[in-house]
Design a protein around this motif. Structure first.
Motif, short mmCIF file in Angstrom:
data_model
loop_
_atom_site.label_atom_id
_atom_site.label_comp_id
_atom_site.label_asym_id
_atom_site.label_seq_id
_atom_site.Cartn_x
_atom_site.Cartn_y
_atom_site.Cartn_z
N SER A 1 40.64 9.66 -41.88
CA SER A 1 41.45 9.08 -40.82
C SER A 1 41.05 9.66 -39.46
O SER A 1 40.46 10.72 -39.37
CB SER A 1 42.94 9.32 -41.09
N ASP A 2 41.38 8.93 -38.41
CA ASP A 2 41.06 9.32 -37.04
C ASP A 2 42.32 9.92 -36.44
O ASP A 2 43.39 9.31 -36.49
CB ASP A 2 40.62 8.07 -36.28
N TYR B 1 48.63 2.06 -40.18
CA TYR B 1 47.46 1.63 -39.40
C TYR B 1 47.12 2.66 -38.32
O TYR B 1 45.96 3.01 -38.13
CB TYR B 1 47.73 0.26 -38.75
N ASP B 2 48.14 3.15 -37.62
CA ASP B 2 47.92 4.13 -36.55
C ASP B 2 47.28 5.41 -37.09
O ASP B 2 46.40 5.99 -36.47
CB ASP B 2 49.23 4.47 -35.85
N ARG C 1 45.44 5.67 -39.88
CA ARG C 1 44.07 5.38 -40.32
C ARG C 1 43.10 5.23 -39.16
O ARG C 1 41.99 5.73 -39.17
CB ARG C 1 44.03 4.09 -41.14
N MET C 2 43.52 4.50 -38.14
CA MET C 2 42.62 4.12 -37.06
C MET C 2 42.68 5.05 -35.85
O MET C 2 41.88 4.94 -34.94
CB MET C 2 42.91 2.69 -36.62
N GLY C 3 43.65 5.96 -35.82
CA GLY C 3 43.74 6.89 -34.70
C GLY C 3 44.21 6.26 -33.41
O GLY C 3 43.63 6.49 -32.35
N SER C 4 45.25 5.46 -33.48
CA SER C 4 45.82 4.90 -32.25
C SER C 4 46.18 6.06 -31.32
O SER C 4 46.62 7.11 -31.77
CB SER C 4 47.08 4.09 -32.57
N ASN C 5 45.98 5.88 -30.02
CA ASN C 5 46.21 6.96 -29.07
C ASN C 5 47.39 6.68 -28.15
O ASN C 5 47.59 5.55 -27.72
CB ASN C 5 44.96 7.19 -28.21
N GLU D 1 45.73 0.89 -29.58
CA GLU D 1 45.20 0.87 -30.96
C GLU D 1 43.71 0.99 -30.95
O GLU D 1 43.03 0.60 -30.06
CB GLU D 1 45.61 -0.43 -31.65
#
Length: 146
Positions: free
Chosen positions: A49-50, A123-124, A126-130, A146
């Motif tokens: 994950s990010d 989702y956040d 996994r994808m590393g939403s900032n 996102e």
């Protein structure tokens, strides 16, 4: 004409190779529930994950001192301050690793303060939403990218 005969022969030979003999056993087969992920599998998933960052953007022409905190309910997840150079940004690791409801609080001495409630989903993670803070001459804006 020879081509059709060749294709028909190959099809019948291939079908014979793929078929299986019928089972002669009278035993019944049972299905078991899939195993839960092992600790190693969980770690591998988490490592892929990010991380969720807090990006602090200073859109002014002078350095700004920004105080920030992230809370989840009554727990403080992150608390700190950072001086952001003029017309630049500085990333900060939030340490957020769980889904849930959070609140970002920000204060900049000569501008004021603001708060931003936000949700973190799978989702956040996994994808590393900032999370993003934009500091302007007379206001502070916040959001999530996102």
């Amino acid at each position: 004409m020879h081509r059709r005969a060749l294709l028909a022969t190959l099809a019948s030979v291939g079908a014979g190779c793929l078929s299986s003999a019928p089972k002669e056993s009278t035993e019944t087969e049972t299905q078991t529930a899939p195993k839960s992920p092992t600790q190693t599998e969980k770690t591998a998933t988490a490592a892929m994950s990010d991380p969720i960052e807090l990006d602090v953007h200073n859109e002014t022409e002078e350095p700004k001192l920004c105080q920030y905190s992230i809370r989840q309910g009554s727990d403080t997840i992150l608390d700190g301050e950072i001086e952001v150079p003029a017309s630049d940004f500085t990333p900060v690791d939030t340490g957020i690793e769980e889904t849930g409801e959070y609140e970002l609080n920000v204060a900049v001495d000569d501008i004021g303060q603001n708060s931003y409630p936000f949700s973190v989903g799978n989702y956040d993670l996994r994808m590393g939403s900032n999370l993003v803070i934009w500091i302007y001459e007379n206001q502070i804006q916040m959001g999530m990218e996102e």
